[in-house]
Design a protein around this motif. Structure first.
Motif, PDB file in Angstrom:
ATOM      1  N   GLU A 291      63.109  39.369   1.859  1.00  0.00           N
ATOM      2  CA  GLU A 291      61.871  38.596   1.981  1.00  0.00           C
ATOM      3  C   GLU A 291      61.531  37.919   0.663  1.00  0.00           C
ATOM      4  N   ASN A 292      61.757  38.630  -0.453  1.00  0.00           N
ATOM      5  CA  ASN A 292      61.463  38.024  -1.756  1.00  0.00           C
ATOM      6  C   ASN A 292      62.329  36.803  -2.014  1.00  0.00           C
ATOM      7  N   VAL A 293      63.625  36.915  -1.599  1.00  0.00           N
ATOM      8  CA  VAL A 293      64.530  35.777  -1.766  1.00  0.00           C
ATOM      9  C   VAL A 293      64.059  34.605  -0.942  1.00  0.00           C
ATOM     10  N   SER A 294      63.616  34.845   0.301  1.00  0.00           N
ATOM     11  CA  SER A 294      63.163  33.754   1.171  1.00  0.00           C
ATOM     12  C   SER A 294      61.888  33.115   0.648  1.00  0.00           C
ATOM     13  N   ILE A 295      61.010  33.936   0.066  1.00  0.00           N
ATOM     14  CA  ILE A 295      59.780  33.374  -0.511  1.00  0.00           C
ATOM     15  C   ILE A 295      60.102  32.470  -1.693  1.00  0.00           C
ATOM     16  N   GLU A 296      61.056  32.913  -2.536  1.00  0.00           N
ATOM     17  CA  GLU A 296      61.437  32.095  -3.691  1.00  0.00           C
ATOM     18  C   GLU A 296      62.075  30.793  -3.242  1.00  0.00           C
ATOM     19  N   ASN A 297      62.935  30.868  -2.249  1.00  0.00           N
ATOM     20  CA  ASN A 297      63.558  29.644  -1.729  1.00  0.00           C
ATOM     21  C   ASN A 297      62.500  28.697  -1.145  1.00  0.00           C
ATOM     22  N   LEU A 298      61.500  29.287  -0.460  1.00  0.00           N
ATOM     23  CA  LEU A 298      60.431  28.485   0.111  1.00  0.00           C
ATOM     24  C   LEU A 298      59.655  27.751  -0.995  1.00  0.00           C
ATOM     25  N   LYS A 299      59.408  28.450  -2.097  1.00  0.00           N
ATOM     26  CA  LYS A 299      58.689  27.835  -3.213  1.00  0.00           C
ATOM     27  C   LYS A 299      59.469  26.666  -3.807  1.00  0.00           C
ATOM     28  N   GLN A 300      60.796  26.888  -4.040  1.00  0.00           N
ATOM     29  CA  GLN A 300      61.604  25.831  -4.635  1.00  0.00           C
ATOM     30  C   GLN A 300      61.659  24.599  -3.730  1.00  0.00           C
ATOM     31  N   LYS A 301      61.786  24.815  -2.425  1.00  0.00           N
ATOM     32  CA  LYS A 301      61.818  23.716  -1.479  1.00  0.00           C
ATOM     33  C   LYS A 301      60.490  22.953  -1.478  1.00  0.00           C
TER      34      LYS A 301
END
Length: 346
Positions: free
Chosen positions: A3-13
């Motif tokens: 989940e942390n990885v997906s949140i970080e990816n969401l932020k970068q996008k």
């Protein structure tokens, strides 16, 4: 950690898309997509209850940090787009320091009127005002200046009414502030009386370096028992000392004014030439600032005050001449030319 990885990816996008946006409409669509109720970030926050206990804290904290970062980035981008829009529309670089509004202040003549009034107030005089449109009776007759008196020739004025059947006119712009002597004494017949009257006066005369058709005067009047010429001189010397300082020379000479007897003029050493003579003082070295004298018994009788019991003195100060003498100004017209380069000096 998934989940942390997906949140970080969401932020970068989200940040990458935000940097490319150029309109307010696009910003609003971006906000709905990444920060709205149905956004992926909100979906992650609503799903925290389904996560193992050990992951809830880290995922929740990470999601809240990302939300704050996205909200801050959105405000920054909104500000940048607004600046670019203003530059495109007005051609103004709003990043430059602003130009402050000029602060207003009192006209130098108004400041002098206030200063003179304060001096005489401290000497026990009350400050009053009177009408600028005056009756012939108060402006001349009640001041011992009847019709055909030669003193009227020195005070040509502006009449504001039509002549009657006898050819006389009765309403005029006052030529001096002295009419308030009579008006005040008529209303308050019982001395002691101590007043000064500031205001504008009008005379139909040529304009030059020391004369204007409109200028300011301050009239002074004191009536009481045993008032003498010594009281007049002492009052005016004290005024000159406070206004000009103790080093400026003062001169008294006999003069004639129909509403005083005896009459005097008071002159101050010219500040421009220091007594040597110049165009301002008519090459005399002195500039008259006021006429004065003991109130004529006929003026007192005319308002019902017994001249055998009471005496008084009166004076009239030409206001504009005082700052000219104090600051060495050689032309009275400068006060009314509306030149801010001159007015800002005071």
């Amino acid at each position: 950690m998934t989940e942390n990885v997906s949140i970080e990816n969401l932020k970068q996008k989200a940040l990458a898309e935000l940097a490319a946006l150029m309109t307010e409409e696009a910003l609003e669509a971006w906000r709905v997509a990444y920060l709205g109720k149905k956004s992926d970030l909100n979906t992650i926050l609503r799903g925290l209850a389904n996560l193992p206990v050990e992951e809830r804290k880290s995922v929740g904290a990470g999601a809240n940090v990302v939300r704050e970062e996205l909200e801050t980035a959105l405000k920054t981008r909104e500000h940048a787009i607004n600046e670019e829009s203003l530059k495109a529309v007005s051609g103004i670089d709003i990043s430059l320091p602003g130009r402050p509004w000029l602060s207003g202040k009192l006209h130098p003549v108004t400041r002098i009127v206030n200063e003179i009034s304060d001096i005489f107030s401290s000497l026990g005089f009350s400050v009053i005002e009177g009408p600028e449109v005056e009756l012939d009776r108060y402006n001349f007759d009640a001041l011992n200046i009847p019709k055909e008196h030669p003193a009227r020739d020195t005070m040509q004025t502006f009449w504001v009414d039509q002549a009657d059947a006898s050819g006389d006119r009765h309403i005029l712009l006052r030529t001096h502030t002295s009419p308030m002597q009579v008006r005040f004494m008529e209303k308050y017949k019982e001395p002691p009386i101590r007043i000064v009257v500031p205001g504008r006066v009008f005379r139909y005369e040529a304009t030059d370096a020391s004369h204007m058709p409109m200028f300011h005067q301050i009239e002074g009047l004191m009536v009481d028992r045993n008032v003498s010429l010594a009281d007049l001189k002492g009052t005016l010397f004290e005024f000159a000392r406070r206004f000009f300082g103790p080093d400026r020379r003062v001169r008294f000479r006999c003069d004639f004014f129909p509403f005083v007897e005896p009459g005097v003029e008071m002159a101050i050493e010219c500040a421009v030439c220091k007594g040597a003579g110049c165009r301002l003082c008519g090459d005399t070295g002195w500039l008259e600032i006021l006429g004065a004298g003991m109130v004529h018994p006929k003026v007192l009788e005319g308002v019902g005050i017994d001249p055998q019991t009471y005496t008084g003195f009166a004076f009239g100060i030409g206001v504009e001449r005082l700052p000219m003498l104090r600051y060495g100004i050689d032309d009275i017209r400068l006060f009314y030319a509306n030149d801010l380069r001159f007015l800002r000096q005071f």
